[in-house]
Design an enzyme around this catalytic site. Structure first.
Site, PDB file in Angstrom:
ATOM      1  N   GLU A 169      44.171  16.473  65.182  1.00 40.30           N
ATOM      2  CA  GLU A 169      44.696  17.906  64.726  1.00 40.30           C
ATOM      3  C   GLU A 169      46.323  17.776  65.089  1.00 40.30           C
ATOM      4  O   GLU A 169      46.668  17.349  66.127  1.00 40.30           O
ATOM      5  CB  GLU A 169      44.153  18.944  65.468  1.00 40.30           C
ATOM      6  CG  GLU A 169      44.625  20.370  64.964  1.00 40.30           C
ATOM      7  CD  GLU A 169      44.034  21.370  65.592  1.00 40.30           C
ATOM      8  OE1 GLU A 169      44.636  22.320  66.058  1.00 40.30           O
ATOM      9  OE2 GLU A 169      42.770  21.375  66.061  1.00 40.30           O
ATOM     10  N   GLU A 174      52.157  27.324  66.589  1.00 40.86           N
ATOM     11  CA  GLU A 174      51.387  28.305  67.071  1.00 40.86           C
ATOM     12  C   GLU A 174      52.019  29.258  67.976  1.00 40.86           C
ATOM     13  O   GLU A 174      52.968  28.952  68.566  1.00 40.86           O
ATOM     14  CB  GLU A 174      50.319  27.610  67.914  1.00 40.86           C
ATOM     15  CG  GLU A 174      49.389  26.833  67.425  1.00 40.86           C
ATOM     16  CD  GLU A 174      48.124  26.351  68.265  1.00 40.86           C
ATOM     17  OE1 GLU A 174      47.275  27.094  68.230  1.00 40.86           O
ATOM     18  OE2 GLU A 174      48.366  25.316  68.994  1.00 40.86           O
TER      19      GLU A 174
END
Length: 288
Positions: A169, A174
């Site tokens: 990933e 974020e």
């Protein structure tokens, strides 16, 4: 972003001046649009949602696993406008908003008991790409404690691969709602046989919830390098298990093992605003 618990360690990266004119020119060229061919562009003039029956559309409103599977101890349920009669998505003048709210009374019996509803969009069924430049222009959510927004990349499969707990990933961005001056970038890899994460936390002077910023990553066979508004923020060697094309994911989570639960100071509705998503392929003109 969404398959791991709270990170156990982090490397703090603060925005600083690049050293040396030659280095600065080299880095500037890396994101020069003339060096790239645009391969994917979503300006969000409209929202094309994936239709499971016709297999048409662009954005799917759930992950590869069932909709009622809740991960990371999160407290939201990702709803679909057609299935639930309520939409967490809206578009105003080319800006997509993903909105989180307390679960309305009419949906309490169909959202697995989750106290909040929100939205996720993925191109899992419609578009993926191996290597290149991937980016989102976004304004991060205001509202405070318990909000968790993200733009991230996952390898594409027809179904979850057997015997694999966590996929490789790339987290391009974020954000935690109680940290308006900080965003996070991470690699997750299984190349050693168990999950290993390489996080970089970027603390800035700017409040990222007030304006749109461009969050980019350049993934090559050699490196994964992150940029903010065209400025290099961090880099890491490409793990050996980064071998498949990736699709894009946008979501606004509420609660969970990393951000914690909302509290009395958290403001709803909370909105993650996206101007556009783009992907590019290296055209080779700037490699010399």
């Amino acid at each position: 972003m969404k398959m791991t618990c709270h990170r156990r360690f982090a490397l703090l990266v603060t925005l600083s001046l690049l050293g040396g004119a030659a280095h600065a020119q080299s880095e500037k060229r890396i994101l020069d649009d003339r060096c790239w061919d645009l391969s994917f562009e979503e300006p969000f003039d409209t929202l094309s949602l994936w239709n499971e029956s016709t297999r048409e559309g662009l954005w799917r409103t759930r992950y590869i696993w069932p909709r009622d599977v809740i991960i990371n101890d999160e407290q939201q349920f990702y709803i679909d406008p057609e299935e639930h009669g309520v939409s967490p998505f809206s578009i105003d003048d080319g800006i997509l908003s993903i909105e989180a709210n307390p679960t309305p009374r009419a949906l309490r019996g169909v959202v697995s008991g989750q106290p909040y509803i929100s939205g996720v969009l993925t191109t899992e069924k419609s578009y993926s790409q191996k290597y290149g430049r991937f980016e989102v222009s976004a304004r991060l959510p205001r509202g405070g404690q318990g909000l968790w927004s993200a733009f991230w990349l996952l390898p594409s499969f027809e179904q979850w691969p057997e015997g694999v707990a966590v996929l490789p990933e790339i987290d391009v961005m974020e954000s935690l709602g109680h940290q308006p001056n900080t965003y996070h970038t991470t690699l997750h890899t299984n190349q050693t046989g168990e999950l290993t994460s390489f996080p970089f936390d970027h603390t800035l002077k700017a409040d990222l919830t007030r304006d749109f910023h461009l969050y980019s990553v350049v993934w090559t066979p050699e490196t994964v390098t992150w940029y903010l508004d065209g400025k290099r923020m961090a880099s890491h060697p490409t793990p050996d298990d980064y071998t498949r094309p990736v699709h894009f994911l946008l979501n606004l989570a509420v609660g969970g093992s990393w951000p914690g639960s909302p509290d009395a100071s958290t403001e709803f509705p909370a909105s993650f605003d996206i101007d556009y998503v783009r992907a590019w392929t290296d055209n080779g003109s700037c490699n010399s």
